[in-house]
Design an enzyme around this catalytic site. Sequence first.
Site, PDB file in Angstrom:
ATOM      1  N   HIS A  75      18.762   1.037  -2.697  1.00 35.25           N
ATOM      2  CA  HIS A  75      17.340   1.278  -2.490  1.00 35.25           C
ATOM      3  C   HIS A  75      16.631   0.027  -1.969  1.00 35.25           C
ATOM      4  O   HIS A  75      15.883   0.086  -0.996  1.00 35.25           O
ATOM      5  CB  HIS A  75      16.681   1.774  -3.781  1.00 35.25           C
ATOM      6  N   CYS A 115       0.818  -1.210   0.000  1.00 33.93           N
ATOM      7  CA  CYS A 115       0.000   0.000   0.000  1.00 33.93           C
ATOM      8  C   CYS A 115       0.855   1.264   0.000  1.00 33.93           C
ATOM      9  O   CYS A 115       0.374   2.345  -0.293  1.00 33.93           O
ATOM     10  CB  CYS A 115      -0.990  -0.011   1.153  1.00 33.93           C
TER      11      CYS A 115
END
Lengths: 343, 151
Positions: free
Chosen positions: A99, A50
Site C-alpha cells: 500500500h 487532502c
Amino acid sequence: MNLITVGISHKTAPIEEREALFFSGKELPSALQRLTEVPAVQEGVILSTCNRVEIYGLISDTKEGEEKLKHFLCRNVPGRVGKMNGKLYTFLDDESVIHLFKVASGVDSMVVGESEILGQVKQAYQEAVKAQTTGKVMHTLFQKSFQTAKMVRQQTGIGKGFVSVSSVAVSLAKKILGGLADRKVMILGAGEMSQLAAKTLRDEGVSSIVVSNRSYDRAQELAVLFNGKAVHFEEYPRFMNQVDIIISSTAAPHFILSKKTVAPLMKERKQRPLFLLDIAVPRDIDPAVNELDNVYLYDIDDLEGIVKENVTYREGQLVLCYSLIEQKSERFMSWFHQIRSSR
Amino acid sequence: MANIFLIIHILLSCLSYLGFSLAFFSAVVFLWMERRLKAKHLPKLGFLPWSLESLDNFNTKTLMGGFVFFTVGLIAGIIATKQRFGRFFIGDPKELWSFASWLFYAGIVWVRFSYTLRGRKVMLLASLAFGMVLFTFIGVNVFFQGIHSIR
C-alpha cells in the site's frame, strides 16, 4: 511485531468525512508525540493530505494496535470509529508495504500517476524523523518506498501525458508557440472559465492579456485582476492580429469567429501561428477555422478527449506498476522477517 | 596545383548539402507534429522536445545557411569551369540541375521572407527541394555522363 497501515482515503470516504480526521501541519508534531504514547505502537509515521489520512506503524500486538490506531485516528471521539466503519481500512505486513509503495508511486492517487504525493510522503517521513517517532524499520520502509516510486515512474508510463484540461491546453500552446513568456493572449467573454484560463496563462508568464466582453465593466474588472487591457466587444477584431492565443468563452448562441473572418486576419498576421481555444458551449468558433494554415483550434471536447486518452494510457500502465511494486515489497519483507526473528 | 575555386566549390557545396539536410530533417518533424496537432490526435508518449515554432526557426536558419553556401559554391564552380574549359557554362547535367535547385531554393527563401507562406507549405517545399538536391548530388551521377561523373 507487525507492520500496520490504518487510514481513510478518497477511495473510501468523501471529503466531509476525511477532513474530520485531517492533521494540519501545525498539529502534526504533537500528534506524532501522542502516537508514540499509544500502547503497542513502537514506530509511526502520519501521512495527512487532502486525499488521504494514514498512519504507518510498527506494532507489538496486531489486534490491540489496530483498535488503538483507529481510535487515535478518530481523535478518541466516542462512537466515531463505529460510524467510520467500512471507511477506515487496515493493512498488515506485506499488504501494508504494498500500500505504501502504491501511494508513494502515485498509483493510488485520485489522478493516477500524479507526482505531488511523493513529496508529501517524503515530508510526512521527515516530520516523523524530527519528532523521533521512527526507528530502523520505518526508516528502511520509507527509504524503500522512495526508491520504488522513482523506479516505477522511470520504468512505466504512469506519469506520462497531461491529465487536466488546463495543463493540456498549456502544453499544446507550448508545442505550437514555443515558450509563452513573450506571448500575448486575448480573452473573449469574462466568465469563470475565462478567469481560470487567464490565471493559468499568467502563471505561465505570458506578457500581456487583452480582455473583451459584451459588458465592458466586467471586462475591466477582469483586466484589472490580471494587469491586462480591457477592450470593447465591438473592437476586439482590431486586436486579433496582435495576439498569439485567443481563449473564447462567450455566451453567444452562434459562432463569433468563422473561416471567412480568420483567413484575412492570418494574412495580416503574416501567417504567424495562432492558437485558438474555444471553451464555450455552444461553441464560439466555427470548427472549419482549424482548416486554415497555421491556425490551431481546440474546443472543450478536444481537450477533454486528450485528457481521457492520457488517463486511459496511465491506467493501462497499472499492471506493470503493480508487478514492480510487488517485487520490491517482497524484497523488503524478507529483510523485515530477518529483523523480526533476530529480535 | 589544384584550382582554388574548385576546392571552394566542393567545400561550400558540401556545407550547403549539410544545411539542406538539416532543413529537410526539421521539415519532416514539423510536418509530422503539425499533422497530429491539427488532427488533435497526439502521440501517447508525448511529442519530441521541440515546438513548431523552434522547428520553424531552425528550418529557416539552416535553409538560409545552406542557400548562401550553395550560392557562393555555385559561383566558385562557374569560375572554376571558366578556368578549366574557357567557358562559364558547358551544359553539364549537374550544372543544369544545380541551377534548377538554386532557383527552387531562391523561391522558398522569397515566399518565406515575403510572408506569403509559412509553416506547413514552406516545409513541404523544403522537403521537395531537398529531393531535388539529392538528385543533383547522387542521381545525376548515376543517370547522366558529365564532368561530375565518377569515372
